[in-house]
Design a protein around this motif. Structure first.
Motif, mmCIF file in Angstrom:
data_model
loop_
_atom_site.group_PDB
_atom_site.id
_atom_site.type_symbol
_atom_site.label_atom_id
_atom_site.label_comp_id
_atom_site.label_asym_id
_atom_site.label_seq_id
_atom_site.Cartn_x
_atom_site.Cartn_y
_atom_site.Cartn_z
ATOM 1 N N LYS A 196 0.816 -1.218 0.000
ATOM 2 C CA LYS A 196 0.000 0.000 0.000
ATOM 3 C C LYS A 196 0.849 1.268 0.000
ATOM 4 O O LYS A 196 0.483 2.277 -0.599
ATOM 5 N N GLU A 197 1.992 1.222 0.685
ATOM 6 C CA GLU A 197 2.835 2.408 0.752
ATOM 7 C C GLU A 197 3.438 2.769 -0.605
ATOM 8 O O GLU A 197 3.861 3.916 -0.829
ATOM 9 N N ASP A 198 3.466 1.791 -1.531
ATOM 10 C CA ASP A 198 4.050 2.034 -2.850
ATOM 11 C C ASP A 198 3.041 2.549 -3.863
ATOM 12 O O ASP A 198 3.432 3.036 -4.938
ATOM 13 N N ILE A 199 1.751 2.436 -3.575
ATOM 14 C CA ILE A 199 0.723 2.791 -4.557
ATOM 15 C C ILE A 199 0.807 4.266 -4.967
ATOM 16 O O ILE A 199 0.813 4.572 -6.172
ATOM 17 N N PRO A 200 0.890 5.234 -4.030
ATOM 18 C CA PRO A 200 1.012 6.637 -4.459
ATOM 19 C C PRO A 200 2.292 6.907 -5.258
ATOM 20 O O PRO A 200 2.281 7.706 -6.200
ATOM 21 N N LEU A 201 3.390 6.232 -4.904
ATOM 22 C CA LEU A 201 4.641 6.413 -5.636
ATOM 23 C C LEU A 201 4.506 5.942 -7.080
ATOM 24 O O LEU A 201 4.941 6.625 -8.022
ATOM 25 N N LEU A 202 3.902 4.776 -7.256
ATOM 26 C CA LEU A 202 3.711 4.235 -8.593
ATOM 27 C C LEU A 202 2.779 5.118 -9.415
ATOM 28 O O LEU A 202 3.043 5.401 -10.586
ATOM 29 N N PHE A 203 1.687 5.557 -8.782
ATOM 30 C CA PHE A 203 0.739 6.409 -9.502
ATOM 31 C C PHE A 203 1.416 7.702 -9.951
ATOM 32 O O PHE A 203 1.224 8.158 -11.081
#
Length: 380
Positions: free
Chosen positions: A190-197
């Motif tokens: 979940k912590e990576d989702i904003p980074l990927l987006f």
């Protein structure tokens, strides 16, 4: 391996994320690269399994040799042996010329077999022989050839289950699975989702020469609370759609929600919190379908148990909880066995994707070949 080393690898291969599970996978890939052990990369469709064979090849003694990636699920069953092992002229009707297979042209390098769980049983026998002896025979030939290829395989299916169903050879599984790398699903990062987006948003803004979209806090929370059945591939699709379709590039949760379950691109389900959308019932039902595929729960037995409790029977096999009660209520008017549920879910996925079989297969977590087979099996 230091965090700086891991970060260097991420930058080299374009990997985004800070998840500890992802970092551990990268460490394992580098550690095993110096050996010639076969590696099996497992994980759901769309999680980025293709990065790990590239890392293994780049950090191995074979890095100057050839590297080939083969999608076993996208090659028709009748030609997969020819693709992998080659054929002699006249070996079959369309064999007008001799052809070298991947095991021949990848000699001295690395061969990535994606969706290896889709290989026919006859091809599995040939693959096992190559892995054990380094020998293979072209179709239409009787001459044994040698090859020195490092095999890295990947799959999104449950291979032990496929073994129990007689669809995959147990000896091949253990030969491929000398080392296993389990790639986490996006919902577990979940912590990576904003980074990927953000990365996708910048890429698409540059591609389409538009301003970069920005997520509000509530949109970011919504992004992280979704199930993301299509994983990174689905997230990338959503980022591209928003970038192209929205004139206001400050994205709120209300705007983002239009591009998640409602647009039907992927079979994504929001897990956290109640939904105000009128489609919430449909979303819960689709999630239940996914649970049924994964866990093979016997819904008819659960329904009988509930009926027994409602009738006031004193003897019940086990207490039924609130979630199970709601699950049975959802299924009262739905198909009553797994085959019917699978058929219905495939039909819905095809409808939502306007008949696009590739998109439907990704949404369902199938390979294209598996979807084609099931369409024929269910006469859809």
């Amino acid at each position: 391996m230091t965090q700086q080393d891991i970060q260097t690898i991420k930058q080299r291969f374009g990997i985004i994320g800070t998840s500890s599970a992802l970092n551990r996978d990268i460490e394992v890939a580098v550690q095993v690269a110096v050996t010639d052990l076969s590696v099996l990369v497992t994980g759901e469709s769309g999680v980025g399994k293709e990065f790990f064979p590239q890392i293994i090849h780049a950090y191995s003694a074979r890095k100057h040799g050839p590297y080939f990636a083969v999608n076993c699920g996208a090659i028709p069953e009748g030609t997969i042996d020819s693709e992998l092992f080659g054929h002699e002229k006249g070996a079959f009707t369309d064999a007008k010329n001799e052809r070298r297979g991947y095991f021949e042209i990848a000699n001295g390098g690395t061969l990535f077999l994606d969706e290896v769980g889709e290989l026919p049983m006859s091809t599995q026998v040939r693959l096992l022989r190559v892995l054990e002896t380094g020998e293979f025979i072209k179709m239409g030939s009787s001459q044994v050839q040698k090859t020195n290829v490092r095999v890295v395989a990947a799959t999104n299916i449950d291979i032990p289950k496929a073994i129990s169903e007689g669809k995959f050879r147990e000896d091949l599984y253990y030969r491929l699975n000398s080392v296993e790398i389990k790639v986490p699903a996006l919902r577990d990062r979940k912590e990576d989702i904003p980074l990927l987006f953000r990365k996708f948003a910048v890429d698409f803004a540059e591609k389409y020469k538009m301003p970069v979209v920005r997520l509000s806090e509530d949109a970011t929370r919504l992004l992280q609370s979704y199930y993301w059945n299509g994983n990174i591939r689905q997230l990338k699709n959503v980022a591209e759609q928003i970038n192209v379709m929205e004139t206001n590039h400050d994205i709120t949760a209300e705007t983002l929600r239009k591009y998640l379950p409602e647009n039907g691109l992927q079979n994504s389900i929001m897990l956290a919190g109640p939904q105000n959308s009128g489609d919430s019932f449909v979303n819960e039902r689709e999630l239940l379908y996914k649970v049924l595929f994964d866990m093979k729960r016997d819904m008819s037995e659960m329904r009988q148990q509930l009926n027994g409790l409602l009738a006031g029977q004193a003897q019940a096999p086990q207490p039924i909880n609130k979630d199970e009660y709601q699950a049975v209520e959802v299924l009262r008017d739905e198909p009553t066995n797994l085959e019917e549920i699978e058929r219905d879910s495939i039909r819905r996925a095809l409808e939502r994707n306007n008949g696009n079989r590739k998109a439907a297969a990704e949404a369902l977590g199938f390979s294209e070949r598996t979807l084609y087979r099931k369409i024929k099996e269910y006469d859809l």
